[in-house]
Design a protein around this motif. Structure first.
Motif, PDB file in Angstrom:
ATOM      1  N   HIS A  72      -5.007  -5.179   0.657  1.00  0.00           N
ATOM      2  CA  HIS A  72      -4.977  -4.713   2.062  1.00  0.00           C
ATOM      3  C   HIS A  72      -5.097  -5.885   3.047  1.00  0.00           C
ATOM      4  O   HIS A  72      -5.717  -5.743   4.104  1.00  0.00           O
ATOM      5  N   TYR A 132       5.551  -9.485   7.717  1.00  0.00           N
ATOM      6  CA  TYR A 132       5.340  -8.057   7.975  1.00  0.00           C
ATOM      7  C   TYR A 132       5.544  -7.747   9.451  1.00  0.00           C
ATOM      8  O   TYR A 132       5.135  -8.534  10.317  1.00  0.00           O
ATOM      9  N   VAL A 151      -3.302  -7.660   5.307  1.00  0.00           N
ATOM     10  CA  VAL A 151      -2.919  -7.638   6.727  1.00  0.00           C
ATOM     11  C   VAL A 151      -3.823  -6.660   7.498  1.00  0.00           C
ATOM     12  O   VAL A 151      -4.327  -6.968   8.579  1.00  0.00           O
ATOM     13  N   LYS A 152      -4.028  -5.488   6.881  1.00  0.00           N
ATOM     14  CA  LYS A 152      -4.880  -4.487   7.558  1.00  0.00           C
ATOM     15  C   LYS A 152      -6.283  -5.042   7.777  1.00  0.00           C
ATOM     16  O   LYS A 152      -6.887  -4.821   8.839  1.00  0.00           O
ATOM     17  N   LEU A 174       2.990  -0.475   8.895  1.00  0.00           N
ATOM     18  CA  LEU A 174       3.201  -1.800   8.310  1.00  0.00           C
ATOM     19  C   LEU A 174       4.466  -1.777   7.455  1.00  0.00           C
ATOM     20  O   LEU A 174       4.634  -0.893   6.619  1.00  0.00           O
ATOM     21  N   ASP A 220       0.849  -1.197   0.000  1.00  0.00           N
ATOM     22  CA  ASP A 220       0.000   0.000   0.000  1.00  0.00           C
ATOM     23  C   ASP A 220       0.884   1.247   0.000  1.00  0.00           C
ATOM     24  O   ASP A 220       2.042   1.197   0.431  1.00  0.00           O
TER      25      ASP A 220
HETATM   26  N1  URA Z   1      -1.193  -6.061   3.683  1.00  0.00           N
HETATM   27  C1  URA Z   1      -1.670  -4.805   3.772  1.00  0.00           C
HETATM   28  O1  URA Z   1      -2.720  -4.573   4.355  1.00  0.00           O
HETATM   29  N2  URA Z   1      -0.973  -3.818   3.202  1.00  0.00           N
HETATM   30  C2  URA Z   1       0.195  -3.996   2.554  1.00  0.00           C
HETATM   31  O2  URA Z   1       0.809  -3.036   2.058  1.00  0.00           O
HETATM   32  C3  URA Z   1       0.694  -5.314   2.466  1.00  0.00           C
HETATM   33  C4  URA Z   1      -0.022  -6.329   3.057  1.00  0.00           C
END
Ligand code: URA
Length: 239
Positions: free
Chosen positions: A189, A134, A191-192, A205, A104
């Motif tokens: 998105h 991450y 991980v978020k 992140l 992102d």
């Molecule tokens: N997951 C996310 O939410 N954002 C990133 O940039 C990469 C993985």
């Protein structure tokens, strides 16, 4: 390919520098000195040297960048929008670089830029299960229940489910957390959205590794270097 183009593309110098080197009789093709910058050469089979050094033709290039926040992983060159490939110097201007897995705009860390489309496909394909790691900071304290939820897989909205992932909590106190997340897919998105599904918010992140290749700690945000042979082999073996 024209000789002057090959030399310029492989970083010997600008087209003008290269013409001077050729006129100065510093360039040989298959052992013979050449003076015609427009000579057609085969990058794969002709042996080109400049001042006695072999000019190696590389069809593909693989760069490790420490992506800074506020820069897009890729884009369509819209005016005023900064894109990671714009941070790469002229030595690589011959190559059309794209990221092997986006980050992102506000995310930082390991971004692999390459012109090898098959490599990109393999790194991002969920079938290949290449692990991305991450480091995150969150608003809201992550806990054991969240670790379990990550392990089980999470409903991340829009009818999408994130597969089983690892959440390792480094610190959780005073309404915030630091953690490591390991996933093997790359949903938008992701991980978020996984953290949000646990009722917390990602505030920072940074991708720290892909397929076991770690971000070089010597790279400041915006800096890059070519992947070493070992790193490239590791990534190719993963796919
Ligand atoms: N997951 C996310 O939410 N954002 C990133 O940039 C990469 C993985």
């Amino acid at each position: 390919m024209r000789l002057d183009k090959l030399l310029a593309n492989m970083g010997t110098g600008s087209r003008r520098d290269v013409k001077k080197l050729i006129a100065g009789r510093h360039v040989k093709v298959n052992g013979a000195t050449v003076t015609d910058p427009g000579l057609e050469v085969s990058p794969e089979s002709d042996e080109v040297t400049c001042r006695g050094e072999r000019v190696q033709y590389k069809p593909f290039v693989y760069l490790m960048m420490n992506k800074p926040g506020g820069v897009l992983s890729c884009g369509d060159g819209a005016p005023g929008v900064k894109v990671c490939a714009d941070l790469v110097g002229d030595d690589y201007s011959f190559y059309e670089l794209s990221p092997a897995g986006r980050l992102d705009a506000d995310s930082e860390g390991l971004l692999i830029l390459t012109n090898d489309g098959e490599f990109i496909h393999n790194i991002i394909s969920p079938n290949k299960k290449v692990k991305k790691t991450y480091y995150i900071r969150t608003l809201g304290e992550l806990n054991e229940k969240d670790i379990e939820a990550f392990k089980e897989g999470l409903d991340i909205g829009n009818g999408e489910k994130a597969k089983s992932a690892e959440l390792e909590i480094i610190k959780s106190e005073k309404g915030a957390s630091e953690a490591i997340v390991r996933i093997s897919e790359g949903k938008y998105h992701q991980v978020k959205r996984m953290v949000k599904a646990c009722g917390k918010t990602v505030t920072y992140l940074k991708r720290i590794s892909v397929g076991g290749v770690e971000l070089d700690p010597g790279l400041a945000p915006g800096e890059y270097r070519e992947l070493t042979d070992d790193e490239l082999t590791k990534l190719k073996n993963k796919t």
